[in-house]
Design a protein around this motif. Structure first.
Motif, mmCIF file in Angstrom:
data_model
loop_
_atom_site.group_PDB
_atom_site.id
_atom_site.type_symbol
_atom_site.label_atom_id
_atom_site.label_comp_id
_atom_site.label_asym_id
_atom_site.label_seq_id
_atom_site.Cartn_x
_atom_site.Cartn_y
_atom_site.Cartn_z
ATOM 1 N N TYR A 4 0.820 -1.212 0.000
ATOM 2 C CA TYR A 4 0.000 0.000 0.000
ATOM 3 C C TYR A 4 0.854 1.262 0.000
ATOM 4 O O TYR A 4 0.428 2.289 -0.524
ATOM 5 N N ASN A 5 2.065 1.203 0.556
ATOM 6 C CA ASN A 5 2.896 2.405 0.585
ATOM 7 C C ASN A 5 3.500 2.727 -0.779
ATOM 8 O O ASN A 5 4.122 3.764 -0.943
ATOM 9 N N GLN A 6 3.323 1.835 -1.758
ATOM 10 C CA GLN A 6 3.779 2.103 -3.117
ATOM 11 C C GLN A 6 2.619 2.439 -4.053
ATOM 12 O O GLN A 6 2.818 2.591 -5.249
ATOM 13 N N LEU A 7 1.429 2.543 -3.509
ATOM 14 C CA LEU A 7 0.275 2.910 -4.324
ATOM 15 C C LEU A 7 0.358 4.384 -4.694
ATOM 16 O O LEU A 7 0.723 5.218 -3.869
ATOM 17 N N ASP A 11 -4.012 4.929 -8.217
ATOM 18 C CA ASP A 11 -4.332 3.604 -7.685
ATOM 19 C C ASP A 11 -5.348 3.720 -6.552
ATOM 20 O O ASP A 11 -6.340 2.980 -6.509
ATOM 21 N N VAL A 12 -5.105 4.649 -5.653
ATOM 22 C CA VAL A 12 -6.022 4.841 -4.524
ATOM 23 C C VAL A 12 -7.380 5.344 -5.020
ATOM 24 O O VAL A 12 -8.421 4.939 -4.503
ATOM 25 N N ASN A 13 -7.381 6.194 -6.044
ATOM 26 C CA ASN A 13 -8.657 6.680 -6.588
ATOM 27 C C ASN A 13 -9.473 5.549 -7.203
ATOM 28 O O ASN A 13 -10.697 5.529 -7.079
ATOM 29 N N ILE A 14 -8.805 4.610 -7.847
ATOM 30 C CA ILE A 14 -9.518 3.445 -8.396
ATOM 31 C C ILE A 14 -10.130 2.641 -7.263
ATOM 32 O O ILE A 14 -11.308 2.259 -7.310
ATOM 33 N N LEU A 15 -9.346 2.385 -6.226
ATOM 34 C CA LEU A 15 -9.858 1.614 -5.088
ATOM 35 C C LEU A 15 -10.985 2.357 -4.372
ATOM 36 O O LEU A 15 -11.977 1.750 -3.955
ATOM 37 N N SER A 90 -15.055 -6.163 -7.639
ATOM 38 C CA SER A 90 -15.359 -5.520 -6.364
ATOM 39 C C SER A 90 -14.081 -5.410 -5.545
ATOM 40 O O SER A 90 -13.094 -6.103 -5.812
ATOM 41 N N ILE A 91 -14.115 -4.567 -4.554
ATOM 42 C CA ILE A 91 -12.956 -4.358 -3.690
ATOM 43 C C ILE A 91 -12.959 -5.411 -2.590
ATOM 44 O O ILE A 91 -14.012 -5.846 -2.135
ATOM 45 N N THR A 92 -11.779 -5.832 -2.175
ATOM 46 C CA THR A 92 -11.650 -6.821 -1.101
ATOM 47 C C THR A 92 -11.397 -6.100 0.226
ATOM 48 O O THR A 92 -11.194 -4.882 0.256
ATOM 49 N N GLU A 93 -11.374 -6.868 1.294
ATOM 50 C CA GLU A 93 -11.064 -6.295 2.611
ATOM 51 C C GLU A 93 -9.642 -5.738 2.630
ATOM 52 O O GLU A 93 -9.373 -4.719 3.270
ATOM 53 N N LEU A 94 -8.727 -6.393 1.933
ATOM 54 C CA LEU A 94 -7.357 -5.897 1.852
ATOM 55 C C LEU A 94 -7.315 -4.553 1.119
ATOM 56 O O LEU A 94 -6.541 -3.670 1.486
ATOM 57 N N GLY A 95 -8.145 -4.390 0.097
ATOM 58 C CA GLY A 95 -8.229 -3.121 -0.614
ATOM 59 C C GLY A 95 -8.746 -2.007 0.280
ATOM 60 O O GLY A 95 -8.245 -0.876 0.250
ATOM 61 N N ILE A 96 -9.752 -2.325 1.097
ATOM 62 C CA ILE A 96 -10.288 -1.331 2.038
ATOM 63 C C ILE A 96 -9.217 -0.955 3.056
ATOM 64 O O ILE A 96 -9.032 0.218 3.387
ATOM 65 N N ALA A 98 -5.998 -1.079 2.598
ATOM 66 C CA ALA A 98 -4.970 -0.294 1.911
ATOM 67 C C ALA A 98 -5.391 1.167 1.804
ATOM 68 O O ALA A 98 -4.570 2.071 1.997
ATOM 69 N N ILE A 99 -6.679 1.414 1.521
ATOM 70 C CA ILE A 99 -7.179 2.787 1.446
ATOM 71 C C ILE A 99 -7.061 3.463 2.810
ATOM 72 O O ILE A 99 -6.616 4.603 2.921
ATOM 73 N N GLU A 100 -7.470 2.761 3.864
ATOM 74 C CA GLU A 100 -7.392 3.334 5.211
ATOM 75 C C GLU A 100 -5.945 3.636 5.598
ATOM 76 O O GLU A 100 -5.660 4.701 6.149
#
Length: 140
Positions: A4-7, A11-15, A90-96, A98-100
């Motif tokens: 996530y620190n390389q997003l 990338d974050v906007n897509i998620l 759809s977004i996964t829990e890992l994606g959520i 990563a956004i947080e």
């Protein structure tokens, strides 16, 4: 999988787009149309949906991708079931998560930048105020 620190911001906007629309089915092409000014969106989605794999046996490690494609089961006339990947994502829990994490780190970085700016400006302001008072006392 990208840590996530390389997003990047895109990338974050897509998620975040997937997170905002997680209560309905999102077609792959809908995301492409939403971010049509970027040419690498399809590749990014492929990267986000590819889970990490074990070396032996070669299988996907659960919850190691930011998004997932939905699958449907197709049953033939002979009664054989076959799984087929659809174009819905759809977004996964890992994606959520990563956004947080990204938002939290961004807020921390922003706070550090603001503190740094204040610490750089305060001595200048103090010097200008002291110069003003000394000039006022001199010419009075």
């Amino acid at each position: 999988m990208i840590p996530y620190n390389q997003l990047t911001t895109i990338d974050v906007n897509i998620l975040k787009y997937l997170l905002a629309n997680r209560h309905r089915k999102i077609h792959f092409h809908e995301v492409l149309e939403e971010f049509n000014s970027f040419k690498s969106i399809e590749y990014r989605i492929t990267l986000f949906s590819t889970p990490e794999r074990k070396s032996f046996p070669y299988e996907a490690i659960p919850n190691t991708s930011y998004i997932r494609f939905h699958y449907e089961t197709i049953r033939s006339d002979e009664g054989i079931s076959k799984t087929h990947r659809t174009s819905f994502i759809s977004i996964t829990e890992l994606g959520i998560k990563a956004i947080e994490d990204y938002d939290f780190d961004y807020a921390k970085r922003r706070k550090v930048r603001i503190e740094d700016r204040i610490l750089r400006i305060v001595p200048i302001v103090i010097s200008i105020v002291a110069l003003f008072f000394s000039a006022y006392a001199l010419f009075r």
